[in-house]
Design a protein around this motif. Sequence first.
Motif, PDB file in Angstrom:
ATOM      1  N   MET A 109       0.439  -0.532   0.120  1.00 58.36           N
ATOM      2  CA  MET A 109      -0.237   0.465  -0.424  1.00 58.36           C
ATOM      3  C   MET A 109       0.439   1.383   0.309  1.00 58.36           C
ATOM      4  O   MET A 109       0.697   2.825  -0.804  1.00 58.36           O
ATOM      5  N   PHE A 110       1.865   1.200   0.554  1.00 54.05           N
ATOM      6  CA  PHE A 110       2.672   2.731   1.231  1.00 54.05           C
ATOM      7  C   PHE A 110       4.407   2.670   0.756  1.00 54.05           C
ATOM      8  O   PHE A 110       4.642   3.651   1.147  1.00 54.05           O
ATOM      9  N   ASP A 111       4.304   1.860  -0.326  1.00 50.60           N
ATOM     10  CA  ASP A 111       5.929   1.406  -0.239  1.00 50.60           C
ATOM     11  C   ASP A 111       6.815   2.939  -1.494  1.00 50.60           C
ATOM     12  O   ASP A 111       7.503   3.157  -1.900  1.00 50.60           O
ATOM     13  N   ARG A 112       5.899   3.297  -2.380  1.00 49.00           N
ATOM     14  CA  ARG A 112       5.521   4.022  -3.298  1.00 49.00           C
ATOM     15  C   ARG A 112       4.469   4.902  -3.764  1.00 49.00           C
ATOM     16  O   ARG A 112       3.417   5.410  -2.880  1.00 49.00           O
ATOM     17  N   PRO A 113       4.525   6.153  -4.729  1.00 50.29           N
ATOM     18  CA  PRO A 113       3.059   7.114  -5.083  1.00 50.29           C
ATOM     19  C   PRO A 113       2.352   6.286  -5.290  1.00 50.29           C
ATOM     20  O   PRO A 113       2.699   5.599  -5.853  1.00 50.29           O
TER      21      PRO A 113
ATOM     22  N   LEU B 214       8.908   8.046   4.061  1.00 48.57           N
ATOM     23  CA  LEU B 214       8.652   6.416   4.469  1.00 48.57           C
ATOM     24  C   LEU B 214       8.917   6.384   3.793  1.00 48.57           C
ATOM     25  O   LEU B 214       8.753   4.556   3.539  1.00 48.57           O
ATOM     26  N   PHE B 215       8.666   6.428   2.000  1.00 49.67           N
ATOM     27  CA  PHE B 215       9.135   5.670   0.938  1.00 49.67           C
ATOM     28  C   PHE B 215      10.841   4.919   1.632  1.00 49.67           C
ATOM     29  O   PHE B 215      11.573   3.729   1.152  1.00 49.67           O
ATOM     30  N   ASP B 216      11.829   5.798   1.731  1.00 53.65           N
ATOM     31  CA  ASP B 216      12.965   4.936   1.794  1.00 53.65           C
ATOM     32  C   ASP B 216      13.417   4.277   3.238  1.00 53.65           C
ATOM     33  O   ASP B 216      13.972   3.891   3.405  1.00 53.65           O
ATOM     34  N   GLN B 217      12.403   4.447   3.683  1.00 51.41           N
ATOM     35  CA  GLN B 217      12.497   3.501   5.345  1.00 51.41           C
ATOM     36  C   GLN B 217      11.654   2.133   4.696  1.00 51.41           C
ATOM     37  O   GLN B 217      12.130   1.149   5.229  1.00 51.41           O
ATOM     38  N   PHE B 218      10.790   2.113   4.189  1.00 50.22           N
ATOM     39  CA  PHE B 218      10.343   0.880   2.741  1.00 50.22           C
ATOM     40  C   PHE B 218      11.874   0.161   2.937  1.00 50.22           C
ATOM     41  O   PHE B 218      11.493  -1.357   2.593  1.00 50.22           O
ATOM     42  N   ALA B 219      12.357   1.190   1.884  1.00 52.58           N
ATOM     43  CA  ALA B 219      13.732   0.741   0.817  1.00 52.58           C
ATOM     44  C   ALA B 219      14.876  -0.172   1.897  1.00 52.58           C
ATOM     45  O   ALA B 219      14.608  -1.333   1.518  1.00 52.58           O
ATOM     46  N   ASP B 220      14.982   0.834   3.324  1.00 49.23           N
ATOM     47  CA  ASP B 220      15.666  -0.145   4.215  1.00 49.23           C
ATOM     48  C   ASP B 220      14.567  -1.306   4.553  1.00 49.23           C
ATOM     49  O   ASP B 220      15.686  -2.363   4.868  1.00 49.23           O
TER      50      ASP B 220
END
Length: 554
Positions: free
Chosen positions: A470-474, A485-491
């Motif tokens: 749901m939330f890892d990219r626009p 937030l997206f960078d936190q998901f990538a990590d």
Amino acid sequence: MRAPRPKAAIAAVAVAALAVAGCAESNRDDTSGGSKKDTLVFGVAGDPKVLDPSFASDGESLRFARQVFETLVRPEEGGTKVTPGLAESWTPDAAGTTWTFKLRSGVKFHDGTEFNAEAVCANFDRWYNAKGLMQSPDVTPYWQDVMGGFAKNERDDLPPSLFKACTAKDATTVDLAFTRVSSKIPAALMLPSFSMQSPKAMEQYDASNVGGTAADIKYPSYATEHPTGTGPFKFKAWDVANKTLTIERNDDYTGPKAKLKTIIFKTISDENARKQALRSGDIQGYDLVGPADVEPLKSEGFNMLVRPAFNILYLAINQKGNPKLADVKVRQAIAYALNRQALVDSKLPPGAKVGVNFMPDTVEGFNGDVAKYDYNQEKAKQLLAEAGASNLSLRFHYPTEVTRPYMPNPKDIFELLSADLKAVGIKVEGIPLKWSPDYLNATTSGTKHDLHFLGWTGDYGDAYNFIGTMFDRPKDEWGFNNKALFDQFADADTTADVTARNEKYKALNKAIMDYLPGVPISHSPPAIVFGKDVTGIKASPLTDERFSTGEFKS
């Protein structure tokens, strides 16, 4: 779940219609020791979108795919653990970026061609090299959710592909290379969208020739008339006019043969009509049993299976739909306005819970120590006033002609939520739309929606499959771009150590609930029911029920 259904399909109208009536009648009357009943008619809530699992995201397309196709790995029966499928084993290299799969031998596709390492690579190369409309998020949603982009991205918003290359080392050994370590591999390969399909059939019926426009997708005949897998059932006919989809036993299947000869999925969109059809014997099972019907049907002797709650119903807030919704205070006010516990108590089945995260508490990474927005009308009014939004007007979309595992009665849910919003001074314009394609198209693209509700049933037991999807990219559904937030998901996704990754998921759940892109409403244990004489099918939290194990009691 989010995609439109096809405009084209197919075949055998009279035959399939007679089959439904005839088999239902014989299944009702065969009680005298005659021929064993071998056809099961199963009531479904909606039509499938498409029969090529590469393009599928809705529950009914995936239900069909799980009977006809197989994946390299699969969920354990009745659970979420990764177990062997078409691959007997799989191991990563030292870097964790290349996985070697040892394949089952002797497996054939339904067209008689051999399943081998070259067939695996033909499937991955097809997905990776997708072009044109195949890069639309409405056409290849799961590839994009898992792998990101393609060999050559034709859209600016697509990330680089996680997938890198497929190499057939010998007939039963294949290497899948990825650009980085990812928590998604190998679990995501359980998804029906990564089903192995016959390269010969895909070429013969031009499987990748997706035409039309993004608003009016035209699928090739492979996707509506010739789906070809390796599973225990094979496709027979899709009668769109009479709303039946028929599959039949694959007698050449290399595993345990299906006990039933024929399965007919019959669309009955009305929940009460499905119940009456079960009681009359016109169908021998249906999904998404209404909460109030679970105990009565069980007491009548029907075989009631209740799945664990492995889903989320959420209220999505589109920050592009209305400038006021980009203010976190307004989003918080909406959350405080909602009496979610009353909705759970009155409209959902026993065992349902109010959502704390956008994932159930049975998944590692769940965090109970997050911002909570308990029902508080005065707090909601205060926040609206502070944000200068006391006269807020919102367009609230809700679906019709559908029942989902997380959403038993959309209209009732809309009425409760909209009444809560009106009670704190928010003006609500209700916009009902037919589930597929109108509602799904309207709420997952563009800026015309302010509020809507959707949900998600987990595909495998990892937090990323819920919150990352749901939330890892626009995404147009939410209308925000939060790079932190997206960078936190990538990590989190690239963290190989499971314990450390789960801690990062907990931190992500806290960040999500602070940012509040929407409101988690509830988690529900949906029920699936079968006739009194139907046995052998096990409930799955992933809705991965295997009809090949079902049979009628003698």
